[in-house]
Design a protein around this motif. Structure first.
Motif: not given
Length: 122
Positions: A43, A46-48, A50-51, A53-54
């Motif tokens: 998790d 995944h959060d990292r 996502s950050v 990717k943005r």
């Protein structure tokens, strides 16, 4: 007889953590603990991701904007270079065809106009 077996299994499930001396903590296996830690790490990753990717999307957009701006600036510089080279060619032609006396008069008048504008704006 089946109902009696169900009763015992329900009773065992209900009083599973209680022993004679008190309440026993549920015993998790090391595999379950590792799976839980792995899930938390997944998790977090995944959060990292996502950050990141943005962030890379924002960087890409910013680079596209800067490339467009540089292209426009390059086009303007090319146009200015063409205009300036035409002006320099005209000055060369004027200085080559006119006499030195006329050239001195023209340079002196440019200097006089420059000084006049300088003192008027001061």
């Amino acid at each position: 007889m089946n109902s009696r077996r169900d009763f015992r299994s329900h009773r065992a499930a209900l009083f599973d953590g209680i022993e004679e001396g008190g309440i026993r903590a549920p015993a998790y296996s090391s595999r379950e603990i590792h799976e839980h830690e792995n899930d938390q790490a997944m998790d977090s990753l995944h959060d990292r991701v996502s950050v990141l990717k943005r962030l890379t999307g924002d960087i890409h957009e910013e680079l596209e904007n800067h490339n467009q701006m540089l292209d426009r600036m390059g086009n303007v510089m090319d146009a200015s270079r063409g205009f300036l080279s035409g002006t320099v060619d005209k000055f060369k032609m004027v200085f080559e065809t006119k006499s030195s006396r006329r050239m001195a008069t023209m340079v002196a008048s440019f200097i006089a106009v420059f000084l006049l504008v300088y003192y008027l704006t001061k």
